[in-house]
Design a protein around this motif. Structure first.
Motif, PDB file in Angstrom:
ATOM      1  N   ALA A  11       4.747  -2.545   4.903  1.00  0.00           N
ATOM      2  CA  ALA A  11       3.756  -3.087   3.970  1.00  0.00           C
ATOM      3  C   ALA A  11       2.518  -2.206   3.989  1.00  0.00           C
ATOM      4  N   ASN A  12       2.146  -1.695   2.840  1.00  0.00           N
ATOM      5  CA  ASN A  12       0.937  -0.862   2.711  1.00  0.00           C
ATOM      6  C   ASN A  12       0.954   0.328   3.662  1.00  0.00           C
ATOM      7  N   GLY A  13       2.137   0.909   3.863  1.00  0.00           N
ATOM      8  CA  GLY A  13       2.255   2.079   4.716  1.00  0.00           C
ATOM      9  C   GLY A  13       2.355   1.794   6.193  1.00  0.00           C
ATOM     10  N   ILE A  14       2.364   0.510   6.580  1.00  0.00           N
ATOM     11  CA  ILE A  14       2.439   0.133   7.996  1.00  0.00           C
ATOM     12  C   ILE A  14       3.809  -0.485   8.274  1.00  0.00           C
ATOM     13  N   THR A  62      -0.059  -2.782  -3.572  1.00  0.00           N
ATOM     14  CA  THR A  62       1.214  -2.657  -2.856  1.00  0.00           C
ATOM     15  C   THR A  62       1.412  -3.793  -1.849  1.00  0.00           C
ATOM     16  N   ASN A  63       0.893  -4.979  -2.159  1.00  0.00           N
ATOM     17  CA  ASN A  63       1.065  -6.117  -1.241  1.00  0.00           C
ATOM     18  C   ASN A  63       2.420  -6.786  -1.462  1.00  0.00           C
ATOM     19  N   TYR A  64       3.452  -6.003  -1.183  1.00  0.00           N
ATOM     20  CA  TYR A  64       4.823  -6.503  -1.237  1.00  0.00           C
ATOM     21  C   TYR A  64       5.632  -5.748  -0.176  1.00  0.00           C
ATOM     22  N   PRO A  86      -6.857   9.186  -5.524  1.00  0.00           N
ATOM     23  CA  PRO A  86      -5.920   8.357  -4.749  1.00  0.00           C
ATOM     24  C   PRO A  86      -5.341   7.230  -5.602  1.00  0.00           C
ATOM     25  N   ILE A  87      -4.036   7.277  -5.837  1.00  0.00           N
ATOM     26  CA  ILE A  87      -3.393   6.356  -6.756  1.00  0.00           C
ATOM     27  C   ILE A  87      -2.665   5.227  -6.045  1.00  0.00           C
ATOM     28  N   LEU A  88      -1.887   5.566  -5.019  1.00  0.00           N
ATOM     29  CA  LEU A  88      -0.920   4.603  -4.502  1.00  0.00           C
ATOM     30  C   LEU A  88      -0.640   4.853  -3.029  1.00  0.00           C
ATOM     31  N   ALA A 136      -4.445  -3.301  -0.965  1.00  0.00           N
ATOM     32  CA  ALA A 136      -4.425  -1.904  -0.505  1.00  0.00           C
ATOM     33  C   ALA A 136      -4.704  -0.866  -1.586  1.00  0.00           C
ATOM     34  N   ALA A 137      -4.953  -1.285  -2.814  1.00  0.00           N
ATOM     35  CA  ALA A 137      -5.354  -0.355  -3.870  1.00  0.00           C
ATOM     36  C   ALA A 137      -6.238  -1.112  -4.842  1.00  0.00           C
ATOM     37  N   SER A 138      -7.246  -0.431  -5.367  1.00  0.00           N
ATOM     38  CA  SER A 138      -8.154  -1.082  -6.309  1.00  0.00           C
ATOM     39  C   SER A 138      -8.767  -0.036  -7.221  1.00  0.00           C
TER      40      SER A 138
END
Length: 386
Positions: A373-376, A317-319, A247-249, A306-308
Motif C-alpha cells: 500500500a502506497n509503496g510500503i 493509491t489508497n488501495y 511527481p505523479i504517482l 498518498a497523492a494530491s
C-alpha cells in the motif's frame, strides 16, 4: 480508482484545447479493456476541474465546480445520488479534498479562505474545521472572465496547493502565491481540530495547482511552481536534491513515477516505520493461475491517499496491491486486486480484505506474497503457485 478495480474519469477543464468545463465522463474496465461512457449527475451541465474523492464505502464523491452541489456515484450501479450537502461554506471551485481516517473529507476553502471545513458522509453535511490562520489561496482574479458554454463567465477565485495526510494523522496543507509573494502552508491537527502555521516556501516559491506525493518515509514531496521539489518532514520545508520532476504517482516499489523531459522514476531516501505497513493475517497457502482468492489483514489501504493535486489530476493509491515473487527465479508478478472491503485510510487494527486474481503468466512453484500500500509492503508470507 474504484474499489472494484475500475478507473473513473469525470469532467475536464479543457476539451479540444478550449475551455469547456466539460461534463463528459468514462469508466475504464481493465479486465475487458473497454471504456464506457458515464453520464454526469442530473442537471450538471458543467463539471470541469472539480474536486473528488473515493469514500471508505467505495462511493465516488464529486463536487460541482461552479456552486456548492455534491453528488455520489454508486459504482455497483453507476448511478448518481444528489446530496443535500448542507452547510457548505463556499462553492467547490479550485478546492482539493483530503480523505481523513474517520471517513470525513477535509478541504480548505478558496472563495472563503482562510476557512476550512469537513464533509461528514454519515450525516451528509459539511462542518467547519476552523481557520487555517494563514491564507492559502492566491488572490482572486476579479477581471479574468473565462467564457464557457453559451453565456457562462467564470471568474477564477485563485488557487491553493495540495493537501496531504501524513502518517502521524496531521494534514500538511500548501498554498499558492500570496500577496507577500511566497506560498504559505498550514498543518491540521485532527486530535484537536485546530490548525497551526507551517513554514513558508523558500525563495518566494509556492505550490499553487501543483502535485504532491507522500513518500514511504512519511516525507511529503511537493512540486513548487518554479519547478523545484521540496521535502516536508513534519517540521521543515527544504529543497530536494532533485528538481524539474513532476511527481505523479506512488509506485509499489516505493519509487515515484515522475515526468521530466520524459517518464522517469524518483528514488527517495529514508525508511518507513514497520507499524505503517500492511499486515497479512489470513491468506491461501496455495494458489492456482487464473483463479481468484481472498486475503485479509490490517492497513491494506495505507495511511493516506498518498497523492494530491487539489481539484484535479487525482492519483490516489489508497488501495491494496498483491505482489508474488518466485523464490527460484526471483521474478515478480502482480495480481490484480479488486472488491476491497474498504477504501478508507489508516484503518488501524480493523480487519480488512481484498480479492486478487493470479495471472496466467505467474510462474509456478514456491513463492512469496506481499500486500503493498502506497509503496510500503507487508512482511512476506510463503505460497505455492500451481
Amino acid at each position: 480508482m474504484l474499489a472494484d478495480g475500475r478507473l473513473i474519469i469525470e469532467g475536464g477543464e479543457y476539451n479540444n484545447n478550449e475551455f469547456a468545463f466539460t461534463n463528459l465522463g468514462a469508466v475504464y474496465d481493465p479486465v475487458k479493456d473497454t471504456w464506457t461512457k458515464q453520464d454526469p449527475p442530473a442537471g450538471w451541465g458543467f463539471i470541469g476541474d472539480s474536486p473528488s474523492a473515493v469514500l471508505p464505502n467505495g462511493h465516488f464523491l464529486l463536487g460541482s465546480k461552479f456552486d456548492k452541489r455534491d453528488a455520489e456515484l454508486d459504482p455497483a450501479t453507476l448511478t448518481w445520488t444528489d446530496l443535500k450537502s448542507t452547510d457548505k461554506n463556499d462553492r467547490n471551485a479550485e478546492e482539493g479534498w483530503t480523505l481523513m481516517p474517520d471517513g470525513s473529507v477535509l478541504t480548505y476553502d478558496v472563495t472563503k479562505a482562510p476557512h476550512s471545513e469537513r464533509y461528514i458522509p454519515s450525516e451528509d453535511k459539511w462542518v467547519s474545521a476552523g481557520s487555517t490562520i494563514v491564507d492559502l489561496h492566491s488572490p482572486t482574479d476579479v477581471n479574468g472572465c473565462i467564457p464557457y458554454g453559451k453565456h457562462g463567465c467564470y471568474y477564477p477565485p485563485g488557487e491553493v496547493g495540495p493537501g496531504m495526510l501524513r502518517p502521524d494523522g496531521t494534514v500538511f496543507a500548501t498554498g499558492s502565491y500570496s500577496k507577500e509573494g511566497a506560498g504559505h502552508t498550514a498543518i491540521y491537527h485532527p486530535t484537536t481540530g485546530k490548525w497551526t502555521v507551517g513554514p513558508d516556501f523558500p525563495n518566494g516559491d509556492n505550490a499553487g495547482d501543483s502535485f504532491s506525493v507522500l513518500l514511504p518515509s512519511g516525507v511529503v514531496l511537493v512540486l513548487g511552481d518554479s519547478g523545484e521539489l521540496y521535502d516536508f518532514d513534519g517540521t521543515h520545508l527544504t529543497p530536494d536534491k532533485v528538481s524539474s520532476a513532476v511527481p505523479i504517482l506512488m509506485l509499489p516499489t516505493g519509487q515515484v513515477f515522475v515526468v521530466t523531459n520524459g517518464a522517469a522514476v524518483y528514488n527517495p531516501v529514508g525508511k518507513y516505520e514497520q507499524s505503517w505497513a500492511p499486515v497479512i493475517t489470513k491468506f491461501p497457502k496455495s494458489v492456482a493461475r487464473g483463479s481468484t482468492y481472498k486475503i485479509s489483514g490490517q492497513q491494506f489501504n495505507g495511511l493516506s491517499q498518498a497523492a494530491s493535486f487539489g481539484d484535479e489530476d487525482q492519483t490516489a493509491t489508497n488501495y491494496p496491491l498483491v505482489r508474488i515473487t518466485n523464490k527460484a527465479s526471483h521474478h515478480v508478478f502482480y495480481a490484480k486486486t479488486h472488491d476491497h472491503s474498504t477504501m478508507g485510510v489508516a484503518t488501524g487494527k480493523a480487519t480488512v480484505f481484498t480479492n486478487f486474481d493470479v495471472s496466467a503468466e505467474t510462474e509456478t512453484g514456491a513463492s512469496t506474497l506481499e500486500v503493498v500500500a502506497n509503496g510500503i509492503p507487508s512482511k512476506k508470507v510463503s505460497v505455492t503457485v500451481n
